[in-house]
Every structure is written in C-alpha cells, then in structure tokens.
Scaffold this active site. Sequence first.
Site, PDB file in Angstrom:
ATOM      1  N   GLU A  46      -7.545   2.415   6.863  1.00 27.18           N
ATOM      2  CA  GLU A  46      -7.133   3.283   5.763  1.00 27.18           C
ATOM      3  C   GLU A  46      -7.641   4.705   6.024  1.00 27.18           C
ATOM      4  O   GLU A  46      -8.799   4.907   6.396  1.00 27.18           O
ATOM      5  CB  GLU A  46      -7.751   2.704   4.484  1.00 27.18           C
ATOM      6  N   LYS A 115      -0.578   2.533  -1.395  1.00 30.18           N
ATOM      7  CA  LYS A 115      -1.524   1.568  -1.950  1.00 30.18           C
ATOM      8  C   LYS A 115      -1.160   1.278  -3.407  1.00 30.18           C
ATOM      9  O   LYS A 115      -0.817   2.177  -4.177  1.00 30.18           O
ATOM     10  CB  LYS A 115      -2.931   2.140  -1.855  1.00 30.18           C
ATOM     11  N   CYS A 170      -6.539  -2.155   1.540  1.00 33.62           N
ATOM     12  CA  CYS A 170      -7.885  -2.419   1.035  1.00 33.62           C
ATOM     13  C   CYS A 170      -7.935  -3.132  -0.316  1.00 33.62           C
ATOM     14  O   CYS A 170      -7.816  -4.342  -0.401  1.00 33.62           O
ATOM     15  CB  CYS A 170      -8.673  -1.117   0.996  1.00 33.62           C
TER      16      CYS A 170
END
Length: 644
Positions: A46, A115, A170
Amino acid sequence: MKDGFLKAAALSPALRVADCAYNTRQILTELRAAAARGVKLAVFPEFCLTGYTCGDLFLQRTLQQGALTGLQELLDASRELDTVVLMGLPLMVRGKLYNCAAVFCRGQLLGLVPKTYLPNYGEFYEKRQFTPGSTEVEWVNVCGQDVPFGTSLLFRCRQMPSFVLGVELCEDLWSALPPSTFHALAGATVIANLSASDETVGKAEYRRALVENQSARLLCGYLYASAGHGESTQDMVFAGHDLIAENGTLLAEVKPFAGGPAETELDCQRMESERARNTSFEPSTEGYQTVEFDLALTDTVLTRWVDPTPFIPHNEQLRAERCELILKMQADGLAKRLEHARAKTAVIGISGGLDSCLALLVAVRAMKQLGRPTTDVLAVTMPCFGTTKRTRSNAEILCDELHVSFTEIDIAATVHSHFRDIGQDESVLDVTYENGQARVRTLELMDTANRTGGLVVGTGDLSELALGWATYNGDHMSMYGVNAGVPKTLVRHLVRYEADIAATPALKEVLLDILDTPVSPELLPAKDNGEIAQRTEDLVGPYELHDFYLYYVLRFGFGPAKIFRLARAAFAGREEYPDAVLYKWLRNFYWRFFAQQFKRSCLPDGPKIGSVTLSPRGDWRMPSDACAALWLAELEQLFPQKDA
C-alpha cells in the site's frame, strides 16, 4: 503457468517517505529481479510509491504528481516484462483523494482499485485525507490511459482463465465483511492485498491467521504484501511481513523484519476444483466488471513443496494427535454399529498383516468404549496354502496381548473340497486358486458371526478399494468396514502409533514386527525357506505412489498429466522412482481404478475418516462401466513410446 500454476510474489522494497523517484527505482529493481525469476504476479505494498506514513503530505499535489510520474515510469518499464503488477499510490479522482491499487501489465494500466474501509482509530487516521472507494465502476484517465476505477473489478488472464485476480487493501481484510469475499464469489481465484500494517506485539500471529483463514473460506490464493523498512518510525514500526496462502495453507512467508520476497506458485486449477465441488460456494457476479490481459503460457518451475505423503502429517506431535483422533473415529463408528445391531461379538479374520491388525486394535477400543470385555472380540485365524509361520505367530501373540478371544480354523480341507466341486486343478496357481481361499475365509467368518450372534468387521483399506485389490465377495465383503476410509500409508502410522503407546513390551514388539512384515495376501504357497512368496507391492505397485495418485485424482480431480508432474516434484531425488516408474504405476492406477469400480459400488458401511473416501453412498459415485480411455490417452501423450 501451464497446469494452472502461477508464480507469484509479495515484495516489500525499502523506501524513503515521500521520495517517489527513489521509491520508483527501488520498486523497479525488485520488479525486474522478480520477473527474471519467472514471477507472473508481483504485489507491492500500500502506498509503496510514496510511503504509507506521509500524513497530510498526501494532500500536497506535488506528492500526488510524483506518484503519477513514478507510475508512468513503471508502466513504461513493464512493457518488457511478462508480469502483472500491483502498486499502491494516492490518486485524485473528481476532487477526492483515494488510497488506490494500480494494476498493470506490459505497459497497460488495467484498472485502479480504491480501498473500501479506511481505518480511523488508534494510530490510523486515513479518513483525514482519503475517501472510501465505491462499488460503482467508472472510467478515469490516468497516465494518458482510460482506466476503470472502482472496487468491483476483476482481472482475468486470457491464456489461463483459472487465474482471476481480485484486489483489496489492508484494512479491507480486517473488516467484518471484506471485499475479497465478494471478489471470490464473483470469480476471483487469487486475492492480492496491498497493505501497510504496522507491527505491534502479537499482531503478526493475528495477521497470519487472517490471511490463512480468508484463503480457506474463499477457496483462493491470497497474497499479502506489507510495508517494511523505510517507513517513518515517528509513531509506528513496519516489518514487511509478507504472506502467501492457498486454501488455508501458508505457502510462503517473510517473517517480520526478515526482508526479502515471499514467493511461491499458486495452483489456480486447484481453487477451481475446490469451488466446483463446494455447493455452498454460490457465484454472484452482479455489479462486477472483468478486465482481461495477456501473459505468455509457459512452464512454471515448481519450487513449492509437494508432499509425497499427503495423508500423513509430518509434525510428530500433530501426527500422533491425528492418529489418536482417527482411531477414536473408527472405534466410535464400530461401537455404534455393535450397539445398534445388538451384536454379541465382533468377528475379525486376523492374518498377522497390517490391515487386520488395525481392525483388531479398533475393535478392542470399541469394546472398551462400550464397557464390554475385550473377549467379546473374536479373532479368527484361517491358515491355508500361503500362510507363513511368521504371520501365524504374530496373529496369535497379538490376540493374546490384546486379551481377545482367539480361534483357528484351518481352511485347507474346505478349500480342497471346494476345488474338487468346481473342477479346479490345484497345480494351476491362477486367480481361481487365490480367490477360492479368500471366499472360503469370508464364508467361515460370516457363519461364525451368525453362530456367535456377532458381526464381521472388515479389514480392507482405502488404497485396496481404489485399486480393487480385494476378492469380490471375499475379503471385499463384511458387515462393517472400519478401515474403508484409511489409505495404506496411513494404516502403517496408525499401527506404529499404537506400538508407541502399547501397554506391554510384548505388544509393542509384535506390532513392530507386523509393521516390518511385507504386505501380502498370502494366497500362494510359501517359499521353501518359509518366506512369503507373494508381495502385494510387486504386483500392484508401491502404495506410497498409489496413495499420492489417489489423493490428487479424488481430492482435486486433476488429470494424469498434472498428477504426473506433481509426482515428479514430490519424489524428486528418489532413485527408485524415475519417470518411467512413476508413469508405469500411474497408468496402472488408472486402469485398475476404472476397471474395479464394480467392487466399490456395493461396499459395506464404514466410517468416513478424511476428505478422500470411496463410499458409493457418500463421496464417490461412478458408474461401474466407465471407460478409462481419455485418461490413458492423456498419459500416452507423455510417453507415447511406452504404449506403442
């Protein structure tokens, strides 16, 4: 990439916070090296173009542009590489900033995945700078290319359709309902997670469990690439904990602070196979868009470990625990059947061999579980033309040490009479000579069970059932087959486990000698020196090979060519297993497996032990008249000269 194998890597290059040019060079160095090693899927962390810990610098257009410049350089460099690459960067779209994964291959930007879940607790405050991604896919222009942007994107390889890639970032994995769940239901067989998970005490274990469990639930390969050295240590430390799992099994890991790539091969065909048999895995592609890309279809050198004994745990403690569990399962199944049938005895034909030994051990456990004396187990030895002194002696000692009832029925006279009845020349040692003995033994056991109010406990194992290595209506038949779900390689470990926990030295000694005795039906006269004349593995092949083949045929439905390839990897370095031997017994396995289905179609009841079983009422339904021609033809393409 042939046979569904995909060489993949999770990489965490050392970075400098907010130094996009430096980071681009670091990424490119790692990427080129990975591509040179044959990596087809490279996943970076990321925000790897900027560093995760930039804070409010993310709102600076200079940093945003620096990331785009780095992305353009990587796109240009990737034109020479046959690799799909995933890279993290901040991206401004319609006045809002997103935490994105860029997916590209051979210079083409395939898509941008934002995300979904932005952590805003503890040490994280992503909502300060970023906007959550949307499932709605729209088109944006990035680096001069029109690109789909949204969370509902999948990426499919045209040359290997079993490789379908889904992406999350994540916190997405740490959420209650990860986007990867929907990706997998929409068809993704591989999930890539671009992460910047900081390191705290105990977090690595939890992170590892998350990755393993998600790959198991989704029946997928899962790559987790986490930020490492170079991130700001102002308030956090990053360890580059990279992980690759497949269907619940961790295949590769770079432990925290260890450095280097996590790299292995994923088996995308295996994931397809798992999903095909799992009716709870219900596909749903609503709202998803799939972007296709090209990769050269080349052979992938296997570096992942292929277990030569897939039924056997290699950890000693785990193996002992597994053996105890299996013995309890077998005993509980038999105890229930004895109780339900109100059987006064459990009748077992005891030969001094492995299978009957295990069945006897299970029967003793079952009686103890029922609170009944072990003398309710009636062990019957039935010597005939091929019985050796060693096996006869071991059978008697075993029964004495286990305190079961023991009797001997010499069947030679009955067999002689039977041969006279059917006109069998006893000098002809053919299949009638052998099977006549086996069927007489079953007759004696069945009628003994009737006389004593008991039931006959079958001794045949899973490997014998697969190969049809049983006499139809002979040892093939019983009233309850306790070993029907146990492959031969596992039978050995179960008996060895019982030897390890044996109550007396004499019991341990006899169990070890039974383990050391060649596997044989003892249906041909013994040699002049009294040794066994008939060795099963000389006739049907090594059981460790057949159990390996059985596992991949039944568990995953792989074809002969792929199984042969896996066998070469699993038994590499074993001088007794050159390619010609592997081929010979694989061909023999397929021939026997198809030809002997009629025996499996009418099996007695028996407990299911593992994921591979041949019960016609449960896990394996196959017509007895099925033809093996397609499978044998595929094998012949590997070694055409063998069948010419």
